[in-house]
Design a protein around this motif. Structure first.
Motif, PDB file in Angstrom:
ATOM      1  N   GLN A 126     -28.839 -49.139  -5.840  1.00 51.61           N
ATOM      2  CA  GLN A 126     -29.821 -48.269  -5.399  1.00 51.61           C
ATOM      3  C   GLN A 126     -29.001 -46.811  -5.629  1.00 51.61           C
ATOM      4  O   GLN A 126     -29.672 -45.650  -6.123  1.00 51.61           O
ATOM      5  CB  GLN A 126     -30.312 -48.418  -4.008  1.00 51.61           C
ATOM      6  N   PRO A 127     -27.694 -46.754  -4.987  1.00 51.48           N
ATOM      7  CA  PRO A 127     -26.909 -45.386  -5.163  1.00 51.48           C
ATOM      8  C   PRO A 127     -26.962 -44.885  -6.700  1.00 51.48           C
ATOM      9  O   PRO A 127     -26.991 -43.819  -7.023  1.00 51.48           O
ATOM     10  CB  PRO A 127     -25.740 -45.610  -4.599  1.00 51.48           C
ATOM     11  N   PHE A 128     -26.632 -45.879  -7.781  1.00 50.62           N
ATOM     12  CA  PHE A 128     -26.622 -45.588  -8.994  1.00 50.62           C
ATOM     13  C   PHE A 128     -27.991 -45.130  -9.691  1.00 50.62           C
ATOM     14  O   PHE A 128     -27.856 -44.170 -10.082  1.00 50.62           O
ATOM     15  CB  PHE A 128     -26.016 -46.888  -9.605  1.00 50.62           C
ATOM     16  N   GLU A 129     -29.002 -45.716  -9.226  1.00 43.55           N
ATOM     17  CA  GLU A 129     -30.175 -45.316  -9.471  1.00 43.55           C
ATOM     18  C   GLU A 129     -30.650 -43.894  -9.104  1.00 43.55           C
ATOM     19  O   GLU A 129     -31.230 -43.171  -9.556  1.00 43.55           O
ATOM     20  CB  GLU A 129     -31.234 -46.517  -9.158  1.00 43.55           C
ATOM     21  N   GLU A 130     -30.405 -43.655  -7.906  1.00 39.02           N
ATOM     22  CA  GLU A 130     -30.646 -42.500  -6.992  1.00 39.02           C
ATOM     23  C   GLU A 130     -29.978 -41.179  -7.808  1.00 39.02           C
ATOM     24  O   GLU A 130     -30.406 -40.124  -8.119  1.00 39.02           O
ATOM     25  CB  GLU A 130     -30.344 -42.472  -5.518  1.00 39.02           C
ATOM     26  N   LEU A 131     -28.410 -41.418  -8.012  1.00 42.99           N
ATOM     27  CA  LEU A 131     -27.949 -40.391  -8.609  1.00 42.99           C
ATOM     28  C   LEU A 131     -28.464 -40.069 -10.102  1.00 42.99           C
ATOM     29  O   LEU A 131     -28.490 -38.976 -10.418  1.00 42.99           O
ATOM     30  CB  LEU A 131     -26.373 -40.891  -8.671  1.00 42.99           C
ATOM     31  N   LEU A 132     -28.557 -41.078 -10.720  1.00 41.30           N
ATOM     32  CA  LEU A 132     -29.534 -40.882 -12.208  1.00 41.30           C
ATOM     33  C   LEU A 132     -30.697 -40.160 -11.971  1.00 41.30           C
ATOM     34  O   LEU A 132     -30.911 -39.368 -12.598  1.00 41.30           O
ATOM     35  CB  LEU A 132     -29.687 -42.303 -12.836  1.00 41.30           C
ATOM     36  N   ASP A 133     -31.219 -40.337 -11.169  1.00 44.20           N
ATOM     37  CA  ASP A 133     -32.928 -39.730 -11.008  1.00 44.20           C
ATOM     38  C   ASP A 133     -32.391 -38.281 -10.771  1.00 44.20           C
ATOM     39  O   ASP A 133     -33.038 -37.461 -11.309  1.00 44.20           O
ATOM     40  CB  ASP A 133     -33.557 -40.420  -9.871  1.00 44.20           C
ATOM     41  N   VAL A 134     -31.341 -37.876  -9.754  1.00 42.66           N
ATOM     42  CA  VAL A 134     -31.190 -36.333  -9.464  1.00 42.66           C
ATOM     43  C   VAL A 134     -30.584 -35.996 -10.854  1.00 42.66           C
ATOM     44  O   VAL A 134     -31.010 -34.544 -11.374  1.00 42.66           O
ATOM     45  CB  VAL A 134     -30.150 -36.284  -8.424  1.00 42.66           C
ATOM     46  N   LEU A 135     -29.648 -36.689 -11.281  1.00 39.08           N
ATOM     47  CA  LEU A 135     -28.909 -36.019 -12.651  1.00 39.08           C
ATOM     48  C   LEU A 135     -29.935 -35.657 -13.884  1.00 39.08           C
ATOM     49  O   LEU A 135     -29.559 -35.057 -14.632  1.00 39.08           O
ATOM     50  CB  LEU A 135     -27.798 -36.507 -12.824  1.00 39.08           C
ATOM     51  N   ALA A 136     -31.030 -36.297 -13.788  1.00 38.09           N
ATOM     52  CA  ALA A 136     -31.931 -36.430 -14.812  1.00 38.09           C
ATOM     53  C   ALA A 136     -32.575 -35.305 -14.982  1.00 38.09           C
ATOM     54  O   ALA A 136     -33.111 -34.708 -16.063  1.00 38.09           O
ATOM     55  CB  ALA A 136     -33.058 -37.353 -15.018  1.00 38.09           C
ATOM     56  N   HIS A 137     -32.599 -34.202 -14.069  1.00 38.05           N
ATOM     57  CA  HIS A 137     -33.475 -32.726 -14.009  1.00 38.05           C
ATOM     58  C   HIS A 137     -32.342 -31.880 -13.221  1.00 38.05           C
ATOM     59  O   HIS A 137     -32.778 -31.466 -12.035  1.00 38.05           O
ATOM     60  CB  HIS A 137     -34.478 -33.019 -13.174  1.00 38.05           C
ATOM     61  N   PRO A 138     -31.188 -31.602 -13.981  1.00 35.06           N
ATOM     62  CA  PRO A 138     -30.018 -30.909 -13.063  1.00 35.06           C
ATOM     63  C   PRO A 138     -30.461 -29.336 -13.036  1.00 35.06           C
ATOM     64  O   PRO A 138     -29.773 -28.807 -12.032  1.00 35.06           O
ATOM     65  CB  PRO A 138     -29.022 -31.141 -14.240  1.00 35.06           C
ATOM     66  N   TYR A 139     -31.315 -29.026 -13.601  1.00 34.83           N
ATOM     67  CA  TYR A 139     -31.597 -27.438 -13.633  1.00 34.83           C
ATOM     68  C   TYR A 139     -32.692 -27.165 -12.473  1.00 34.83           C
ATOM     69  O   TYR A 139     -33.081 -26.017 -12.430  1.00 34.83           O
ATOM     70  CB  TYR A 139     -32.011 -26.753 -14.758  1.00 34.83           C
ATOM     71  N   ASP A 140     -33.425 -27.952 -12.068  1.00 34.94           N
ATOM     72  CA  ASP A 140     -34.515 -28.053 -11.052  1.00 34.94           C
ATOM     73  C   ASP A 140     -33.970 -28.153  -9.629  1.00 34.94           C
ATOM     74  O   ASP A 140     -32.995 -29.022  -9.304  1.00 34.94           O
ATOM     75  CB  ASP A 140     -35.510 -29.151 -11.163  1.00 34.94           C
ATOM     76  N   ASP A 141     -34.551 -27.341  -8.678  1.00 34.59           N
ATOM     77  CA  ASP A 141     -34.323 -27.416  -7.305  1.00 34.59           C
ATOM     78  C   ASP A 141     -35.025 -28.675  -6.737  1.00 34.59           C
ATOM     79  O   ASP A 141     -36.282 -28.894  -7.032  1.00 34.59           O
ATOM     80  CB  ASP A 141     -34.638 -26.283  -6.659  1.00 34.59           C
ATOM     81  N   ARG A 142     -34.401 -29.585  -5.868  1.00 34.86           N
ATOM     82  CA  ARG A 142     -35.075 -30.659  -5.331  1.00 34.86           C
ATOM     83  C   ARG A 142     -34.825 -30.698  -3.928  1.00 34.86           C
ATOM     84  O   ARG A 142     -33.706 -31.157  -3.433  1.00 34.86           O
ATOM     85  CB  ARG A 142     -34.026 -32.073  -5.919  1.00 34.86           C
ATOM     86  N   PRO A 143     -35.768 -30.316  -3.342  1.00 32.42           N
ATOM     87  CA  PRO A 143     -36.019 -30.396  -1.773  1.00 32.42           C
ATOM     88  C   PRO A 143     -35.830 -31.797  -1.465  1.00 32.42           C
ATOM     89  O   PRO A 143     -36.257 -32.817  -1.801  1.00 32.42           O
ATOM     90  CB  PRO A 143     -37.220 -30.013  -1.452  1.00 32.42           C
ATOM     91  N   GLY A 144     -34.533 -31.926  -0.324  1.00 38.98           N
ATOM     92  CA  GLY A 144     -34.403 -33.193   0.276  1.00 38.98           C
ATOM     93  C   GLY A 144     -33.063 -33.575  -0.501  1.00 38.98           C
ATOM     94  O   GLY A 144     -32.613 -34.852  -0.072  1.00 38.98           O
ATOM     95  N   MET A 145     -32.849 -33.485  -1.585  1.00 41.04           N
ATOM     96  CA  MET A 145     -31.486 -33.787  -2.430  1.00 41.04           C
ATOM     97  C   MET A 145     -30.609 -32.938  -2.115  1.00 41.04           C
ATOM     98  O   MET A 145     -29.539 -33.099  -3.048  1.00 41.04           O
ATOM     99  CB  MET A 145     -31.866 -34.105  -3.949  1.00 41.04           C
ATOM    100  N   GLU A 146     -30.355 -32.095  -1.189  1.00 34.83           N
ATOM    101  CA  GLU A 146     -29.268 -31.026  -1.094  1.00 34.83           C
ATOM    102  C   GLU A 146     -27.744 -31.672  -1.345  1.00 34.83           C
ATOM    103  O   GLU A 146     -26.985 -31.075  -1.855  1.00 34.83           O
ATOM    104  CB  GLU A 146     -29.336 -30.031   0.021  1.00 34.83           C
ATOM    105  N   ARG A 147     -27.698 -32.858  -0.609  1.00 40.14           N
ATOM    106  CA  ARG A 147     -26.485 -33.418  -0.502  1.00 40.14           C
ATOM    107  C   ARG A 147     -25.835 -33.604  -1.806  1.00 40.14           C
ATOM    108  O   ARG A 147     -24.551 -33.778  -1.936  1.00 40.14           O
ATOM    109  CB  ARG A 147     -26.632 -34.779   0.448  1.00 40.14           C
ATOM    110  N   TYR A 148     -26.716 -33.735  -2.851  1.00 42.84           N
ATOM    111  CA  TYR A 148     -25.998 -33.971  -4.361  1.00 42.84           C
ATOM    112  C   TYR A 148     -25.671 -32.740  -4.730  1.00 42.84           C
ATOM    113  O   TYR A 148     -25.054 -32.921  -5.998  1.00 42.84           O
ATOM    114  CB  TYR A 148     -27.223 -34.558  -5.363  1.00 42.84           C
ATOM    115  N   SER A 149     -25.928 -31.640  -4.282  1.00 41.36           N
ATOM    116  CA  SER A 149     -25.462 -30.486  -5.004  1.00 41.36           C
ATOM    117  C   SER A 149     -24.104 -29.995  -4.218  1.00 41.36           C
ATOM    118  O   SER A 149     -23.612 -28.946  -4.680  1.00 41.36           O
ATOM    119  CB  SER A 149     -26.567 -29.418  -4.698  1.00 41.36           C
TER     120      SER A 149
END
Length: 504
Positions: free
Chosen positions: A465-488
Motif C-alpha cells: 500500500q505505501p508503494f501504491e500511495e507513493l506512485l499515485d502522488v508521484l504520477a502528478h508531480p507538478y500538482d498541489d495535492r491537499p492532504g498529501m503534504e507529507r510527501y513534499s
C-alpha cells in the motif's frame, strides 16, 4: 551456439516485431529466461500497457504473469542477452553484457515508436560473470518508483511495465525475496555496446551497430552527408539536454558508467540514484562512489567523458568519412565541443523558467548561481526552495515559506531583492508567472526516506500500500495535492538516508 528450447507459446499477444535479433550472433546470446517457482504479480502499469497496445487482462492472466516471470515465452518472442562492454568508474571491462536481463523482443507502441520489452532479474546468461542473474524485490520496486517518477516529471527514461515476485530468495548480504522487473526502453543500446566491438577491433560490426542506431533513433542522420558524424552529434545533443534535466530536478544518477549511457538519450539503470534534499553541489549518495566521480555537480563532466568514449568507438567510421585520421579526429573533437553548448543552453533555459523569467537577460545565469550558492551555504531543500519560490512569485507574502528553508533567512532576503527587480522587467502577470513556474518546479519527487519506507513495507511485511500511495502522488508531480503534504517534505533527522546501493 547451443540450441535454445523455448516453452510452447500461448494466447497472450505482444505482436513482437523484432529487429535486434536480426543482427549477427556476435551482438547477443540467444537464451530463454530461467523459470521461477511461484510467480505472483505485484504491479502492472496499466497506463503504459495501454500505450504499448497490450491487453491488460491478458497480461494479468496466469499466462501473462508466466511470461512476465520468464516461465513462458510469448508467441513471437526471441529472447536474448545483449553483449556490451563498459567503463565502470573509469575502469574498462571488455565484456559485461546482460548478466541478469533478457530482451524478449520489440513492440510498436500506439505512438508508432519501437520499444524493447526486457525482463530484469530473469536468470543467468553467458554474461553473468558468476552472478545468479536474479534481482531482489527492493531494487526492483525502487526502479519502478523512480523511473515512473522521472517519466511523470517529463524526463526521457526507461519505464516499468510490471513487477513480479518470483517466490525464490536471492542471496546478497542477507536473504531477500526475489523479483523480476519488466523494463520498457526505446532501446537498450549503450555507449558500452559500441565499446564492445571497438575492443575486438571489429569495424564492420561497429558500422552495423551505428547503422542500426541511425535507423532506430536518428533517421535524419541517414541522409546526412556524414551519417556517422550526424549520429554522434545526435547522441551528444540528447545527452546534453538529458543531464541538464537531471540537474534542474536535483537528480543524481549515481552510476554513470558507459554501459549505463543510452544511445537513445534515455535515463537508464536506476541503481544508487537519489534526489537531493539539502542542496550541495558535491552531494554523493552511491555507496560505491568513494571518490565522488558521479557527484551531482560532476554529472556533466562524467557524461562528456562517456561521450568521448563513444566518439573513440566511432572514430574508424569518422576517419573513413573525413578521408584521413587527422580529419576524423578533428571531426570527433568538434562534435564533443558541442556537448557543453547543448548542456548549458538547456540548463540555463530551464533555470530561467524556474525563476519565472520569460525574457533572456545576460545576468540571469549569475542570479541563478547566486541563489544556488546561498542554498548550499544554508542547507536549503532544493525542491522545496524552487516550489515555494512559485508562491513568492505570486505575491510577496509567499516569501516567508522560502525564508524558513534557509538557516539564515537574511541570505534569501538579500537575493530576493535583486530577483524582484529582475521580475519587474517582465510583462507577465504575477499569477501567470507563478503558474508557469509550477509547471517546471515539482511539488513531489521520490524522496529517499519515502522510497525506503515503501520498500521496507513491501519486503518485510508484503504490504504494498505505501508503494501504491507513493506512485499515485508521484504520477502528478507538478500538482498541489491537499492532504498529501507529507510527501513534499524533506526527511526528519532520524529519517535521513545518506547512502544508496546498487542492488546487484
Amino acid at each position: 551456439m547451443m540450441e535454445v528450447k523455448y516453452p510452447a507459446p500461448g494466447s497472450v499477444h505482444f505482436n513482437f516485431k523484432n529487429s535486434y535479433a536480426r543482427l549477427p550472433d556476435g551482438f547477443y546470446a540467444r537464451i530463454a529466461p530461467t523459470p521461477v517457482p511461484a510467480p505472483r504479480l505485484i504491479k502492472l502499469n496499466v497506463e503504459l500497457a495501454g500505450r504499448l497496445g497490450l491487453d491488460i487482462a491478458e497480461l494479468a492472466s496466469a499466462e501473462g504473469i508466466a511470461i512476465l516471470a520468464g516461465n513462458r515465452v510469448a508467441d513471437g518472442s526471441e529472447p536474448l542477452a545483449m553483449a556490451y562492454a563498459g567503463h565502470q568508474f573509469g575502469y574498462f571491462v571488455r565484456q559485461l553484457g546482460d548478466g541478469r536481463a533478457n530482451l524478449l523482443g520489440e513492440v510498436i507502441g500506439r505512438d508508432g515508436v519501437r520499444y524493447d520489452i526486457q525482463l530484469k532479474g530473469a536468470g543467468r546468461t553467458p554474461f553473468s560473470r558468476n552472478g545468479d542473474g536474479r534481482a531482489a524485490l527492493g531494487p526492483v520496486l525502487r526502479e519502478y518508483i523512480v523511473s515512473e517518477a522521472m517519466a511523470a516529471l517529463g524526463v526521457p527514461t526507461t519505464r516499468a511495465l510490471a513487477v513480479v515476485a518470483t517466490g525464490q530468495p536471492v542471496y546478497r548480504e542477507t536473504v531477500l525475496p526475489g523479483a523480476i522487473l519488466t523494463r520498457v526502453a526505446a532501446s537498450h543500446l549503450r555507449v558500452g555496446t559500441f565499446q564492445y566491438f571497438l575492443a575486438q577491433g571489429d569495424v564492420e560490426d561497429i558500422r552495423r551497430l551505428a547503422d542500426y542506431a541511425i535507423a532506430r533513433h536518428y533517421p535524419e542522420a541517414a541522409d546526412a552527408p556524414r551519417r556517422y558524424r550526424a549520429l554522434l552529434d545526435g547522441v551528444i545533443a540528447r545527452q546534453g539536454k538529458l543531464v541538464a534535466q537531471w540537474m534542474l530536478l536535483g537528480f543524481i544518477h549515481g552510476v554513470m558508467n558507459t554501459d549505463n549511457t543510452s544511445i537513445s538519450g534515455e535515463t537508464i539503470d536506476y541503481g544508487p540514484c537519489a534526489f537531493m534534499e539539502a542542496y550541495h553541489p558535491g552531494t554523493v549518495f552511491s555507496s560505491i562512489d568513494h571518490q565522488g566521480r558521479y557527484a551531482y555537480s560532476n554529472q556533466p563532466h562524467a557524461m562528456h567523458w562517456n561521450l568521448t568514449r563513444l566518439a573513440e568507438s566511432l572514430l574508424p567510421l569518422l576517419v573513413e568519412e573525413e578521408g584521413s585520421e587527422e580529419s576524423g579526429l578533428a571531426s570527433a573533437h568538434e562534435a564533443l565541443e558541442k556537448f557543453g553548448i547543448h548542456f548549458e543552453a538547456a540548463r540555463d533555459a530551464g533555470m530561467r523558467r524556474k525563476l519565472g523569467f520569460v525574457l533572456e537577460r545576460e545576468e540571469d545565469t549569475l542570479l541563478a548561481e547566486d541563489l544556488l550558492k546561498r542554498m548550499a551555504e544554508n542547507g536549503a531543500d532544493y525542491t522545496l526552495t524552487f516550489r515555494r519560490l512559485c508562491d513568492a512569485a505570486a505575491g510577496i507574502e509567499g516569501n516567508q515559506g522560502v525564508r524558513t528553508l534557509f538557516a539564515d533567512p537574511a541570505a534569501f532576503d538579500a537575493w530576493e531583492t535583486v530577483w524582484r527587480q529582475r521580475l519587474m522587467r517582465e510583462s507577465v502577470s504575477a499569477e501567470e508567472r507563478a503558474a508557469q513556474m509550477r509547471q517546471v518546479s515539482p511539488a513531489f519527487i521520490p524522496r529517499n526516506h519515502l522510497v525506503e519506507a515503501a520498500l521496507r513495507a513491501g519486503i518485510e511485511r508484503q504490504d504494498f500500500q505505501p508503494f501504491e500511495e507513493l506512485l499515485d502522488v508521484l504520477a502528478h508531480p507538478y500538482d498541489d495535492r491537499p492532504g498529501m503534504e507529507r510527501y513534499s517534505l524533506p526527511a526528519r533527522p532520524e529519517e535521513q538516508i545518506s547512502k544508496t546501493f546498487c542492488g546487484t
